[in-house]
Design a protein around this motif. Structure first.
Motif, PDB file in Angstrom:
ATOM      1  N   PHE A  16       0.844  -1.184   0.000  1.00 35.55           N
ATOM      2  CA  PHE A  16       0.000   0.000   0.000  1.00 35.55           C
ATOM      3  C   PHE A  16       0.886   1.243   0.000  1.00 35.55           C
ATOM      4  O   PHE A  16       1.892   1.293   0.703  1.00 35.55           O
ATOM      5  CB  PHE A  16      -0.896   0.028   1.247  1.00 35.55           C
ATOM      6  CG  PHE A  16      -1.808  -1.145   1.364  1.00 35.55           C
ATOM      7  CD1 PHE A  16      -3.049  -1.133   0.754  1.00 35.55           C
ATOM      8  CD2 PHE A  16      -1.418  -2.272   2.063  1.00 35.55           C
ATOM      9  CE1 PHE A  16      -3.900  -2.219   0.857  1.00 35.55           C
ATOM     10  CE2 PHE A  16      -2.259  -3.362   2.179  1.00 35.55           C
ATOM     11  CZ  PHE A  16      -3.494  -3.339   1.573  1.00 35.55           C
ATOM     12  N   ILE A  18       0.781   5.035   1.102  1.00 36.73           N
ATOM     13  CA  ILE A  18       0.018   5.954   1.949  1.00 36.73           C
ATOM     14  C   ILE A  18       0.594   7.347   1.735  1.00 36.73           C
ATOM     15  O   ILE A  18       1.799   7.552   1.869  1.00 36.73           O
ATOM     16  CB  ILE A  18       0.099   5.546   3.423  1.00 36.73           C
ATOM     17  CG1 ILE A  18      -0.355   4.090   3.585  1.00 36.73           C
ATOM     18  CG2 ILE A  18      -0.756   6.483   4.280  1.00 36.73           C
ATOM     19  CD1 ILE A  18      -0.196   3.548   4.982  1.00 36.73           C
ATOM     20  N   VAL A  28      -4.903   5.905   1.461  1.00 35.77           N
ATOM     21  CA  VAL A  28      -4.258   4.592   1.415  1.00 35.77           C
ATOM     22  C   VAL A  28      -4.656   3.937   0.101  1.00 35.77           C
ATOM     23  O   VAL A  28      -5.833   3.656  -0.128  1.00 35.77           O
ATOM     24  CB  VAL A  28      -4.699   3.714   2.603  1.00 35.77           C
ATOM     25  CG1 VAL A  28      -4.006   2.358   2.545  1.00 35.77           C
ATOM     26  CG2 VAL A  28      -4.426   4.422   3.927  1.00 35.77           C
ATOM     27  N   PHE A  74      -4.636   1.445   9.076  1.00 32.42           N
ATOM     28  CA  PHE A  74      -4.773   2.036   7.744  1.00 32.42           C
ATOM     29  C   PHE A  74      -5.700   1.260   6.820  1.00 32.42           C
ATOM     30  O   PHE A  74      -6.224   1.814   5.872  1.00 32.42           O
ATOM     31  CB  PHE A  74      -3.406   2.263   7.091  1.00 32.42           C
ATOM     32  CG  PHE A  74      -2.671   1.024   6.684  1.00 32.42           C
ATOM     33  CD1 PHE A  74      -2.972   0.380   5.506  1.00 32.42           C
ATOM     34  CD2 PHE A  74      -1.660   0.530   7.473  1.00 32.42           C
ATOM     35  CE1 PHE A  74      -2.286  -0.746   5.123  1.00 32.42           C
ATOM     36  CE2 PHE A  74      -0.957  -0.586   7.102  1.00 32.42           C
ATOM     37  CZ  PHE A  74      -1.273  -1.239   5.923  1.00 32.42           C
ATOM     38  N   GLN A  75      -5.954  -0.006   7.081  1.00 30.94           N
ATOM     39  CA  GLN A  75      -6.818  -0.753   6.160  1.00 30.94           C
ATOM     40  C   GLN A  75      -8.298  -0.435   6.349  1.00 30.94           C
ATOM     41  O   GLN A  75      -9.046  -0.440   5.387  1.00 30.94           O
ATOM     42  CB  GLN A  75      -6.554  -2.245   6.271  1.00 30.94           C
ATOM     43  CG  GLN A  75      -5.227  -2.604   5.627  1.00 30.94           C
ATOM     44  CD  GLN A  75      -5.021  -4.087   5.522  1.00 30.94           C
ATOM     45  OE1 GLN A  75      -4.639  -4.721   6.488  1.00 30.94           O
ATOM     46  NE2 GLN A  75      -5.292  -4.615   4.350  1.00 30.94           N
TER      47      GLN A  75
END
Length: 84
Positions: A16, A18, A28, A74-75
């Motif tokens: 990912f 960010i 993200v 963050f997911q």
């Protein structure tokens, strides 16, 4: 919007990107297909100035000109903690 900081994170064999920007956004995205957005981290009210992440932790720390430092998953985009 200008990107002010970024980090590349690996989580569960996925990568990912960010990014933080001047418009208070933290995005993200899947990497390398950054048009696929995983989540937004919403809560800062100033320019995002820095960020970092742990190895395969699923968390990222962001700092902003609003004076806050935030810990995020963050997911799913959830704020886990905030220091002001």
């Amino acid at each position: 919007t200008w990107i002010t900081c970024m980090t590349l994170v690996r989580r569960n064999e996925k990568e990912f990107l960010i990014t933080g920007d001047r418009a208070e956004h933290v995005r993200v995205s899947h990497f390398p297909k950054t048009c696929l957005i995983e989540s937004y981290l919403v809560g800062h009210t100033g320019v995002i100035t820095s960020m970092c992440s742990g190895t395969d932790s699923g968390e990222v720390i962001t700092a902003s000109m609003d004076g806050d430092i935030c810990l995020w998953c963050f997911q799913n985009g959830k704020k886990l903690s905030e220091l002001d």
